[in-house]
Design a protein around this motif. Sequence first.
Motif, short mmCIF file in Angstrom:
data_model
loop_
_atom_site.label_atom_id
_atom_site.label_comp_id
_atom_site.label_asym_id
_atom_site.label_seq_id
_atom_site.Cartn_x
_atom_site.Cartn_y
_atom_site.Cartn_z
N GLY A 34 -8.06 30.00 17.13
CA GLY A 34 -7.24 29.07 17.90
C GLY A 34 -7.80 28.65 19.24
O GLY A 34 -7.07 28.12 20.08
N THR A 84 -7.58 24.65 19.82
CA THR A 84 -6.18 24.23 19.97
C THR A 84 -5.65 24.61 21.35
O THR A 84 -5.01 23.80 22.04
N ASN A 112 -7.20 22.43 24.22
CA ASN A 112 -6.58 21.10 24.32
C ASN A 112 -5.18 21.18 24.91
O ASN A 112 -4.76 20.31 25.69
N ARG A 113 -4.43 22.23 24.57
CA ARG A 113 -3.07 22.36 25.09
C ARG A 113 -3.08 22.71 26.59
O ARG A 113 -2.21 22.27 27.33
N GLY A 130 -3.69 24.80 11.95
CA GLY A 130 -4.93 24.03 11.96
C GLY A 130 -5.01 23.04 10.82
O GLY A 130 -5.46 21.91 10.98
N PHE A 176 -3.31 19.79 11.36
CA PHE A 176 -4.03 18.83 12.21
C PHE A 176 -5.34 18.39 11.57
O PHE A 176 -6.16 17.76 12.22
#
Length: 472
Positions: free
Chosen positions: A256, A259, A262-263, A378, A381
Amino acid sequence: MPEENGHPVDTIRMVGLRKKPDEPLGLTVREDESGYLIIARIMAGGSIDRQGLLHVGDAICEVNGVEVETLKALHEEVAKCRDSVTLKVIPALHDPPAANQVTSSLHPDSTKTICYMRALYCYDPAEDTLLPTCPTQTATEIGLKFNKGDILQIVDQSDPNWWQAQVVGGRGRRTGLIPSQELEERRKAFVRQEYDYVHKIGICGTRISKRKKKFMFSTKKSMDYDQAELILYEEVARMPPFMRKTLVLVGTHGVGRRTLKNRIIAEDPSKFGTIIPHTSRPMRELEEDGKAYHFTTREAMEADIRNHRYLEYGELNGNLYGTKLDSILSIIRSGKMCVLDCSPASLKYLRSSSEMLPYVIFLAAPGMDEIKNLYNIGSAFGYSSRNLTFDRSSSIRYSSRRARTLESLASLYEEDDFKRTMEESAKLQRAYDKYFDLVIVNNDLNDTLNQIVEAVNRLATEPQWVPVTWVY
């Protein structure tokens, strides 16, 4: 001139010491080849060190008028004393070594009173058979127990094998002996970590074995050298609160990292930023330079690689991809914290750079169920680690044996990926944990995101122990 035990009387001294009933004197004694009880070391901060009346090399002959000839007799007589003790000593023949000698890793030719080290391994004196103790002393009385990550105040390095130290923040700040860097290096015998199963951490999914191999280093194998447990202590300095310049997320594939990166940036774009990688791949239709990639030529990238202008780089399908150092510095100079999800092999450079000042977070793989959940997120997305999929609705004869076999194979491949993720995560943690500021088990993306944001915010409010190379 009258003599006593072969020594002139005027060289023998009577030393009176004040003593608390339950406090040790703070020294170690050895028996030399002539049978004399010689002071081997004086513990910094102890009763004898504070009074300054005895020195390393002095020989103890009597305790309160009672002659002592063995280590056991010495201990028994001292134990009888309450508020004071009188010793008859023969001074050392040579000048005593200077007390509290501490050498800085930055200035090895100079000495200072004190320095601080971060412990990069755990030590329990009760398990150490080499610890220099008297027959009546226990290892826990003379040694100092510490855990990985503890900050140690080194107060004396005059003994090349045994340092005197205190655990910062420890109860009572007791001084004890710890192995020196040189002694512990020799003792570990350069065991390559993936074969050192004695020190493996118990993470679900790892394969445990009793095999152990010795490994002699070669300068040509610098990666193996860097990953080995050679750095046992890291000299650090205590700094007031300040923000680091880079936030580095490290973890195995499928845990992760991307992810979360980006968050984090989406959470506060004015505070966090990230780089755009460079590539030698030709630009595709509808692509723009500087959006997903900076496009350049292979020749230009190879020239920059030779000039060490890339943090990391690799090749895929005949094209080069890489993270340029100038891109990271550009984000930093804009006033933002640069978020990186780089390879762990880059951590050594980042950690040693006073320009990058990284805060490194290792995202450890969770259990099987949590990894499956990360995989499903994942997949939603468009990310997948396997091309083998099975769609029940696409099979006309779903109940057929072939269809059920294909679905079982797809499930087995996914489960094998999950196990491999956990094993690779444990291996990375063992190899690079000396560079980590924080370890988070990524059981839930939202919880992990909150922990990361809270950790970064604490940097601006709490003092930090950082590598001394960042300060001087």
